[in-house]
Design a protein around this motif. Structure first.
Motif, PDB file in Angstrom:
ATOM      1  N   ASP A   1       0.809  -1.152  -0.125  1.00 20.90           N
ATOM      2  CA  ASP A   1      -0.077   0.087  -0.185  1.00 20.90           C
ATOM      3  C   ASP A   1       0.836   1.220  -0.104  1.00 20.90           C
ATOM      4  O   ASP A   1       0.736   2.146  -0.745  1.00 20.90           O
ATOM      5  CB  ASP A   1      -0.895  -0.126   1.316  1.00 20.90           C
ATOM      6  CG  ASP A   1      -2.048  -1.054   1.124  1.00 20.90           C
ATOM      7  OD1 ASP A   1      -2.226  -1.635  -0.018  1.00 20.90           O
ATOM      8  OD2 ASP A   1      -2.582  -1.576   2.141  1.00 20.90           O
ATOM      9  N   GLU A   2       1.793   1.076   0.847  1.00 20.59           N
ATOM     10  CA  GLU A   2       2.589   2.166   0.808  1.00 20.59           C
ATOM     11  C   GLU A   2       3.401   2.663  -0.453  1.00 20.59           C
ATOM     12  O   GLU A   2       3.751   3.869  -0.651  1.00 20.59           O
ATOM     13  CB  GLU A   2       3.684   2.285   2.182  1.00 20.59           C
ATOM     14  CG  GLU A   2       4.447   3.345   2.506  1.00 20.59           C
ATOM     15  CD  GLU A   2       5.054   3.284   3.740  1.00 20.59           C
ATOM     16  OE1 GLU A   2       5.840   4.303   4.447  1.00 20.59           O
ATOM     17  OE2 GLU A   2       5.246   2.205   4.284  1.00 20.59           O
ATOM     18  N   LEU A   3       3.864   1.534  -1.031  1.00 18.74           N
ATOM     19  CA  LEU A   3       4.748   1.696  -2.378  1.00 18.74           C
ATOM     20  C   LEU A   3       4.020   2.278  -3.288  1.00 18.74           C
ATOM     21  O   LEU A   3       4.442   3.164  -3.948  1.00 18.74           O
ATOM     22  CB  LEU A   3       5.017   0.148  -2.668  1.00 18.74           C
ATOM     23  CG  LEU A   3       6.309   0.198  -3.869  1.00 18.74           C
ATOM     24  CD1 LEU A   3       7.534   0.880  -3.681  1.00 18.74           C
ATOM     25  CD2 LEU A   3       6.436  -1.373  -3.992  1.00 18.74           C
ATOM     26  N   LEU A   4       2.798   1.905  -3.526  1.00 22.65           N
ATOM     27  CA  LEU A   4       1.954   2.392  -4.544  1.00 22.65           C
ATOM     28  C   LEU A   4       1.505   3.769  -4.078  1.00 22.65           C
ATOM     29  O   LEU A   4       1.415   4.632  -5.146  1.00 22.65           O
ATOM     30  CB  LEU A   4       0.450   1.325  -4.717  1.00 22.65           C
ATOM     31  CG  LEU A   4       0.695   0.470  -5.662  1.00 22.65           C
ATOM     32  CD1 LEU A   4       1.859  -0.544  -5.417  1.00 22.65           C
ATOM     33  CD2 LEU A   4      -0.495  -0.347  -5.937  1.00 22.65           C
ATOM     34  N   ALA A   5       1.136   3.988  -2.847  1.00 21.73           N
ATOM     35  CA  ALA A   5       0.954   5.539  -2.511  1.00 21.73           C
ATOM     36  C   ALA A   5       2.024   6.593  -2.688  1.00 21.73           C
ATOM     37  O   ALA A   5       1.499   7.684  -3.122  1.00 21.73           O
ATOM     38  CB  ALA A   5       0.235   5.391  -1.142  1.00 21.73           C
ATOM     39  N   GLN A   6       3.105   6.027  -2.762  1.00 15.02           N
ATOM     40  CA  GLN A   6       4.281   7.161  -2.813  1.00 15.02           C
ATOM     41  C   GLN A   6       4.926   6.785  -4.349  1.00 15.02           C
ATOM     42  O   GLN A   6       6.099   7.018  -4.540  1.00 15.02           O
ATOM     43  CB  GLN A   6       5.640   6.692  -1.762  1.00 15.02           C
ATOM     44  CG  GLN A   6       4.796   6.827  -0.278  1.00 15.02           C
ATOM     45  CD  GLN A   6       5.760   6.874   0.680  1.00 15.02           C
ATOM     46  OE1 GLN A   6       6.970   6.946   0.337  1.00 15.02           O
ATOM     47  NE2 GLN A   6       5.383   6.195   1.976  1.00 15.02           N
ATOM     48  N   ARG A   7       4.319   6.446  -5.297  1.00 18.20           N
ATOM     49  CA  ARG A   7       4.812   5.967  -6.591  1.00 18.20           C
ATOM     50  C   ARG A   7       5.509   7.279  -7.222  1.00 18.20           C
ATOM     51  O   ARG A   7       6.436   7.085  -8.047  1.00 18.20           O
ATOM     52  CB  ARG A   7       3.605   5.363  -7.627  1.00 18.20           C
ATOM     53  CG  ARG A   7       2.573   6.467  -7.825  1.00 18.20           C
ATOM     54  CD  ARG A   7       1.341   6.127  -8.524  1.00 18.20           C
ATOM     55  NE  ARG A   7       0.425   5.254  -7.871  1.00 18.20           N
ATOM     56  CZ  ARG A   7      -0.355   4.468  -8.524  1.00 18.20           C
ATOM     57  NH1 ARG A   7      -0.587   4.591  -9.785  1.00 18.20           N
ATOM     58  NH2 ARG A   7      -1.035   3.657  -7.598  1.00 18.20           N
ATOM     59  N   GLY A   8       4.997   8.393  -6.962  1.00 23.73           N
ATOM     60  CA  GLY A   8       5.543   9.566  -7.456  1.00 23.73           C
ATOM     61  C   GLY A   8       7.116   9.887  -7.047  1.00 23.73           C
ATOM     62  O   GLY A   8       7.761  10.753  -7.771  1.00 23.73           O
ATOM     63  N   ARG A   9       7.562   9.126  -5.865  1.00 24.45           N
ATOM     64  CA  ARG A   9       9.061   9.276  -5.466  1.00 24.45           C
ATOM     65  C   ARG A   9       9.884   8.430  -6.200  1.00 24.45           C
ATOM     66  O   ARG A   9      11.293   8.944  -6.095  1.00 24.45           O
ATOM     67  CB  ARG A   9       9.016   9.153  -3.916  1.00 24.45           C
ATOM     68  CG  ARG A   9       8.212   9.782  -3.390  1.00 24.45           C
ATOM     69  CD  ARG A   9       8.142   9.520  -1.751  1.00 24.45           C
ATOM     70  NE  ARG A   9       9.517   9.110  -1.267  1.00 24.45           N
ATOM     71  CZ  ARG A   9       9.850   8.181  -0.631  1.00 24.45           C
ATOM     72  NH1 ARG A   9       8.977   7.292  -0.318  1.00 24.45           N
ATOM     73  NH2 ARG A   9      11.339   8.047  -0.196  1.00 24.45           N
ATOM     74  N   PHE A  10       9.349   7.447  -7.026  1.00 27.87           N
ATOM     75  CA  PHE A  10      10.357   6.377  -7.700  1.00 27.87           C
ATOM     76  C   PHE A  10      10.462   6.491  -9.230  1.00 27.87           C
ATOM     77  O   PHE A  10       9.377   6.938  -9.818  1.00 27.87           O
ATOM     78  CB  PHE A  10       9.825   5.135  -7.188  1.00 27.87           C
ATOM     79  CG  PHE A  10       9.950   4.886  -5.621  1.00 27.87           C
ATOM     80  CD1 PHE A  10      10.962   4.909  -5.104  1.00 27.87           C
ATOM     81  CD2 PHE A  10       8.688   4.738  -5.163  1.00 27.87           C
ATOM     82  CE1 PHE A  10      10.940   4.671  -3.503  1.00 27.87           C
ATOM     83  CE2 PHE A  10       8.565   4.562  -3.673  1.00 27.87           C
ATOM     84  CZ  PHE A  10       9.814   4.611  -2.952  1.00 27.87           C
ATOM     85  N   ASP A  11      11.820   6.131  -9.631  1.00 28.68           N
ATOM     86  CA  ASP A  11      11.892   6.039 -11.118  1.00 28.68           C
ATOM     87  C   ASP A  11      11.615   4.611 -11.540  1.00 28.68           C
ATOM     88  O   ASP A  11      11.258   4.348 -12.659  1.00 28.68           O
ATOM     89  CB  ASP A  11      13.396   6.363 -11.476  1.00 28.68           C
ATOM     90  CG  ASP A  11      13.744   7.709 -11.069  1.00 28.68           C
ATOM     91  OD1 ASP A  11      13.046   8.834 -11.309  1.00 28.68           O
ATOM     92  OD2 ASP A  11      14.757   7.695 -10.289  1.00 28.68           O
ATOM     93  N   ALA A  12      11.593   3.596 -10.858  1.00 28.75           N
ATOM     94  CA  ALA A  12      11.238   2.293 -11.235  1.00 28.75           C
ATOM     95  C   ALA A  12      10.926   1.792  -9.896  1.00 28.75           C
ATOM     96  O   ALA A  12      11.028   2.237  -8.551  1.00 28.75           O
ATOM     97  CB  ALA A  12      12.570   1.543 -11.415  1.00 28.75           C
ATOM     98  N   ILE A  13       9.772   0.924 -10.087  1.00 25.61           N
ATOM     99  CA  ILE A  13       9.284   0.112  -8.979  1.00 25.61           C
ATOM    100  C   ILE A  13       9.088  -1.532  -9.221  1.00 25.61           C
ATOM    101  O   ILE A  13       8.682  -1.858 -10.574  1.00 25.61           O
ATOM    102  CB  ILE A  13       7.572   0.505  -8.902  1.00 25.61           C
ATOM    103  CG1 ILE A  13       7.670   1.811  -8.350  1.00 25.61           C
ATOM    104  CG2 ILE A  13       6.897  -0.499  -7.705  1.00 25.61           C
ATOM    105  CD1 ILE A  13       6.235   2.553  -7.851  1.00 25.61           C
ATOM    106  N   VAL A  14       9.373  -2.147  -8.350  1.00 30.16           N
ATOM    107  CA  VAL A  14       9.536  -3.631  -8.502  1.00 30.16           C
ATOM    108  C   VAL A  14       8.349  -4.371  -7.460  1.00 30.16           C
ATOM    109  O   VAL A  14       8.276  -4.079  -6.316  1.00 30.16           O
ATOM    110  CB  VAL A  14      10.886  -3.966  -8.022  1.00 30.16           C
ATOM    111  CG1 VAL A  14      10.899  -5.782  -8.338  1.00 30.16           C
ATOM    112  CG2 VAL A  14      11.877  -3.552  -8.947  1.00 30.16           C
ATOM    113  N   LEU A  15       7.592  -5.046  -8.343  1.00 25.71           N
ATOM    114  CA  LEU A  15       6.557  -5.845  -7.455  1.00 25.71           C
ATOM    115  C   LEU A  15       6.830  -7.449  -7.618  1.00 25.71           C
ATOM    116  O   LEU A  15       7.200  -7.626  -8.682  1.00 25.71           O
ATOM    117  CB  LEU A  15       5.151  -5.598  -8.041  1.00 25.71           C
ATOM    118  CG  LEU A  15       4.707  -4.041  -7.930  1.00 25.71           C
ATOM    119  CD1 LEU A  15       3.399  -3.627  -8.426  1.00 25.71           C
ATOM    120  CD2 LEU A  15       4.615  -3.593  -6.339  1.00 25.71           C
TER     121      LEU A  15
END
Length: 330
Positions: free
Chosen positions: A116-130
């Protein structure tokens, strides 16, 4: 080297119990493996050829525009961070630890967060790993939520990397069919569903330019000839796949029910494993190991992952051990 499940020989040595006597539930690999036929001599004698049809068969199986064979999804996990300039990367946690490790080793700034936290803070990241479904927590994500996340990242040149190593039992939830989109990368593993972990085979589904760059980074002959031969047949065996999906769903539910019956209700899981968060995790792991049953112990958070037993004798053996554990821990 990070710690992983499947360290059976080490457990056998530590507890003084021969390896043949163990029930290994530590890996999450399907114990009912695809039946490997005899491998022709030419598969051993000739260099592997990448135009043998494997990539096309894999793309059809995964429903992807293209699929690049790699030496297990681990090979891609290690190589992909080297294809990006230094980035801020958000990685799902708890999850498969090799992802964060690989991005950090390649010099990226890495932060591990809950779903939940990762998706809510998506704007802080250049890449996201799920990891989807997550290992070990079993987190699942809605298709439209994932596509929206990808759009946000891709609009600024970012990546969404989804590890679908445990997706084969629920292929309708996969994003492989969308993997031609720039910035969307999907990893698949042949080891979990087909029970062929020793083949060290996986596939990457992504846009053509990224696949070309990854192919160049990994070099030739990423898979052995025997592995390619076996995979061509396994990925095309639709009857076995259909039967196995239903069987895995039933067995995953059976394992969850067994754990609940012994006061160990799963905190999450999938068709391949069940995961229990418990402050007694180390004690439970030790007690099971002394009965020659190997589980996967996690320290943060304190938890155990139980893979699927194979035959009925293994299910009965786990049932007896859990009953004895309940008596010991009361």
């Amino acid at each position: 080297m990070l710690e992983h499940g499947g360290r059976l020989l080490r457990a056998a040595q530590r507890y003084g119990i021969p390896a043949a006597h163990w029930l290994d539930l530590s890996t999450g690999i399907n114990p009912q493996a695809w039946p490997v036929p005899e491998i022709p001599a030419r598969a051993w004698q000739r260099l592997p050829e990448d135009d043998d049809g494997l990539a096309e068969i894999a793309a059809a199986y995964y429903g992807a525009p293209q699929a690049l064979p790699v030496a297990g999804s681990q090979a891609a996990i290690q190589a992909l961070p080297e294809l990006r300039a230094r980035s801020r990367v958000g990685v799902l946690a708890p999850g498969y630890a090799e992802h964060a490790h690989a991005w950090r080793r390649a010099g990226h700034e890495v932060e591990t967060l809950g779903a939940d936290e990762l998706l809510a803070q998506r704007g802080r990241f250049d890449a996201i790993v799920l990891i989807h479904p997550n290992n070990p927590g079993g987190d699942r994500f809605e298709r439209e939520a994932l596509l929206a996340l990808h759009r946000d990242l891709a609009a600024r040149g970012g990546w969404l990397l989804i590890d679908e190593a445990f997706m084969d039992a629920t292929p309708e939830r996969s994003l492989c069919g969308e993997s031609a989109r720039e910035g969307l990368i999907v990893l698949r593993s042949a080891g979990k569903f087909f029970g062929l972990a020793g083949a060290r085979a996986g596939f990457v589904c992504a846009a053509p330019a990224l696949l070309a760059a990854l192919r160049e980074r990994l070099g030739p002959w990423t898979l052995t000839g025997p592995a390619r031969h076996v995979l061509r047949h396994a990925l095309a065996d639709r009857d076995w796949q259909r039967r196995m999906r239903a069987q895995l769903q039933t067995q995953g539910e059976r394992l969850a029910a067994m754990l609940r019956a012994h006061g160990l209700a799963p905190s999450g899981g999938s068709a391949f494993f069940q995961w229990r968060r418990d402050p007694r995790a180390a004690r439970l792991h030790e007690a099971l190991a002394r009965r020659a049953i190997l589980t996967r112990l996690f320290e943060r958070p304190a938890s155990l992952r139980f893979g699927l037993p194979g035959g009925e004798d293994e299910w009965w053996r786990l049932e007896i051990a859990l009953t004895e554990l309940g008596d010991c821990l009361r």
